[in-house]
Design a protein around this motif. Structure first.
Motif, PDB file in Angstrom:
ATOM      1  N   VAL A  97       1.052  -1.133   0.263  1.00 13.96           N
ATOM      2  CA  VAL A  97       0.146   0.074  -0.044  1.00 13.96           C
ATOM      3  C   VAL A  97       1.176   1.232   0.475  1.00 13.96           C
ATOM      4  O   VAL A  97       1.743   0.956   0.796  1.00 13.96           O
ATOM      5  CB  VAL A  97      -0.685  -0.349   1.266  1.00 13.96           C
ATOM      6  CG1 VAL A  97      -1.685  -0.898   1.423  1.00 13.96           C
ATOM      7  CG2 VAL A  97      -0.149  -0.237   2.572  1.00 13.96           C
ATOM      8  N   LEU A  98       0.348   2.326  -0.684  1.00  8.69           N
ATOM      9  CA  LEU A  98       0.611   3.225  -0.603  1.00  8.69           C
ATOM     10  C   LEU A  98       0.923   3.736   0.678  1.00  8.69           C
ATOM     11  O   LEU A  98       2.180   4.860   1.491  1.00  8.69           O
ATOM     12  CB  LEU A  98       0.477   4.396  -1.858  1.00  8.69           C
ATOM     13  CG  LEU A  98       0.902   5.800  -1.265  1.00  8.69           C
ATOM     14  CD1 LEU A  98       2.614   5.762  -2.416  1.00  8.69           C
ATOM     15  CD2 LEU A  98       0.222   6.548  -2.501  1.00  8.69           C
ATOM     16  N   TYR A  99       0.029   4.255   1.707  1.00  7.26           N
ATOM     17  CA  TYR A  99      -0.288   4.365   2.990  1.00  7.26           C
ATOM     18  C   TYR A  99      -1.027   3.387   4.161  1.00  7.26           C
ATOM     19  O   TYR A  99      -1.295   2.469   3.860  1.00  7.26           O
ATOM     20  CB  TYR A  99      -0.789   5.187   3.278  1.00  7.26           C
ATOM     21  CG  TYR A  99      -0.820   6.766   2.277  1.00  7.26           C
ATOM     22  CD1 TYR A  99       0.415   7.649   2.185  1.00  7.26           C
ATOM     23  CD2 TYR A  99      -1.652   7.354   1.528  1.00  7.26           C
ATOM     24  CE1 TYR A  99       0.775   8.442   1.399  1.00  7.26           C
ATOM     25  CE2 TYR A  99      -1.372   8.346   0.511  1.00  7.26           C
ATOM     26  CZ  TYR A  99      -0.119   8.747   0.879  1.00  7.26           C
ATOM     27  OH  TYR A  99      -0.067  10.038   0.227  1.00  7.26           O
ATOM     28  N   PRO A 100      -0.292   3.341   5.112  1.00  9.41           N
ATOM     29  CA  PRO A 100      -0.561   2.869   6.300  1.00  9.41           C
ATOM     30  C   PRO A 100      -1.954   2.473   6.867  1.00  9.41           C
ATOM     31  O   PRO A 100      -2.935   3.643   5.929  1.00  9.41           O
ATOM     32  CB  PRO A 100       0.276   2.420   7.777  1.00  9.41           C
ATOM     33  CG  PRO A 100       1.201   3.488   7.097  1.00  9.41           C
ATOM     34  CD  PRO A 100       0.713   4.266   6.225  1.00  9.41           C
ATOM     35  N   VAL A 101      -2.777   1.666   5.945  1.00 11.19           N
ATOM     36  CA  VAL A 101      -4.325   1.529   6.667  1.00 11.19           C
ATOM     37  C   VAL A 101      -4.410   1.588   8.063  1.00 11.19           C
ATOM     38  O   VAL A 101      -4.138   0.498   8.947  1.00 11.19           O
ATOM     39  CB  VAL A 101      -4.610  -0.157   6.029  1.00 11.19           C
ATOM     40  CG1 VAL A 101      -5.941  -0.207   5.630  1.00 11.19           C
ATOM     41  CG2 VAL A 101      -3.773  -0.303   3.962  1.00 11.19           C
ATOM     42  N   PRO A 102      -5.456   2.490   8.019  1.00 15.47           N
ATOM     43  CA  PRO A 102      -5.847   2.601   9.484  1.00 15.47           C
ATOM     44  C   PRO A 102      -7.420   1.655   9.914  1.00 15.47           C
ATOM     45  O   PRO A 102      -7.342   1.100   8.504  1.00 15.47           O
ATOM     46  CB  PRO A 102      -6.377   4.524   9.486  1.00 15.47           C
ATOM     47  CG  PRO A 102      -6.650   4.348   8.316  1.00 15.47           C
ATOM     48  CD  PRO A 102      -6.279   3.503   7.481  1.00 15.47           C
ATOM     49  N   ALA A 103      -7.375   1.580  11.230  1.00 17.21           N
ATOM     50  CA  ALA A 103      -8.188  -0.020  11.424  1.00 17.21           C
ATOM     51  C   ALA A 103      -9.709   1.667  11.353  1.00 17.21           C
ATOM     52  O   ALA A 103     -11.135   0.347  11.027  1.00 17.21           O
ATOM     53  CB  ALA A 103      -8.113  -0.030  12.749  1.00 17.21           C
ATOM     54  N   ASN A 104      -9.429   2.195  11.023  1.00 12.21           N
ATOM     55  CA  ASN A 104     -11.358   3.013  11.054  1.00 12.21           C
ATOM     56  C   ASN A 104     -10.686   4.219  10.302  1.00 12.21           C
ATOM     57  O   ASN A 104      -9.790   4.913  10.184  1.00 12.21           O
ATOM     58  CB  ASN A 104     -11.717   3.160  12.497  1.00 12.21           C
ATOM     59  CG  ASN A 104     -12.299   2.394  12.856  1.00 12.21           C
ATOM     60  OD1 ASN A 104     -12.330   1.676  12.805  1.00 12.21           O
ATOM     61  ND2 ASN A 104     -11.789   2.096  14.375  1.00 12.21           N
TER      62      ASN A 104
END
Length: 274
Positions: free
Chosen positions: A161-168
């Motif tokens: 991914v380009l950016y870390p995926v948040p939980a929400n």
């Protein structure tokens, strides 16, 4: 006169037969080739990680099939295709990985390159997969196809991914029903909370007022991890554009209404559709 004509006809027939025989003798016929010998620098289980994406992962080597014709070994260029599929599919999967090489007998893949090929072939991230590799050799026009031996491996790809995926993920701003966040925690209005539809994509259907502003928040009530436009405030394309951490305010469409917002952390892009 008739005797002369018969002699001429007989001589013409002999010449025709001689030329025909000579053409058959000179015809360049394909005799076949040898299946490429295919090898890999590693064969044990591999767990790919994003931290090692630029490191070497694997080297594949293969031999020339030495295509033979009646005139000798072919001098034509050979095209090689590295094929990737799941074990048991016998390389019949329409989504199987295929990378074409020409005039080379090896390829070096980094962790990131190997991971991209696996994801493109439909293998899910963070799961071990039984994977098969082989080389397809062929001449021009995809003719004289010969396949190598098959190499089997267990590989776990990572989520690239380009950016870390948040939980929400939440939306806030003057364009939204709850306006800008109050800093008092998660809103009671859960209609402003995105739904995570896969490992890297969020989606929300929400009412937006025209020509106002909004931002995307992993934690409602906190400005420390906001996502906004890559350029200045309210200068984005309102229907589809890029986003980044700590970006500028996003501008809503020019007509108020219910909109579907999709945010993709793999590509760093969002879309807004009515």
């Amino acid at each position: 006169m008739k005797k002369v004509l018969k002699q001429i006809f007989f001589l013409s027939l002999l010449v025709t037969l001689f030329v025909s025989c000579e053409k058959d003798e000179n015809k360049n016929l394909f005799l076949g080739g040898t299946a490429p010998t295919f090898s890999a620098s590693v064969t044990g289980p591999l767990v790919l990680t994003i931290a090692n994406r630029n490191n070497p992962a694997i080297t594949f080597n293969w031999t020339n099939p030495d295509y033979q014709f009646t005139t000798g070994i072919s001098s034509l260029d050979v095209t090689y295709t590295l094929e990737i599929d799941s074990t048991g599919s016998n390389f019949t999967n329409p989504q199987k990985g295929q990378t074409v090489y020409s005039k080379v007998l090896s390829t070096n893949l980094t962790v990131g390159e190997l991971n991209s090929k696996l994801l493109a072939a439909g293998f899910l991230e963070d799961m071990p997969h039984e994977i098969e590799f082989r080389i397809k050799a062929n001449l021009i026009n995809n003719s004289a196809i010969i396949y190598s031996n098959v190499i089997k491996m267990t590989i776990t790809p990572f989520l690239d991914v380009l950016y870390p995926v948040p939980a929400n993920l939440y939306i806030t701003g003057s364009a939204t029903p709850a306006s800008w966040q109050c800093g008092c925690g998660e809103p009671e209005l859960l209609s402003q909370k995105f739904t995570k539809i896969n490992a890297f994509t969020f989606k929300l259907s929400v009412a937006l007022s025209a020509n106002n502003s909004y931002l995307l928040l992993p934690v409602y009530g906190s400005w420390s991890a906001k996502y906004g436009f890559t350029g200045g405030n309210n200068s984005n394309n309102v229907y589809a554009d890029d986003f980044k951490p700590n970006g500028g305010d996003l501008k809503s469409p020019p007509v108020s209404g219910i909109y579907n917002i999709t945010v993709n952390f793999k590509t760093g892009k969002f879309t807004v559709t009515q």
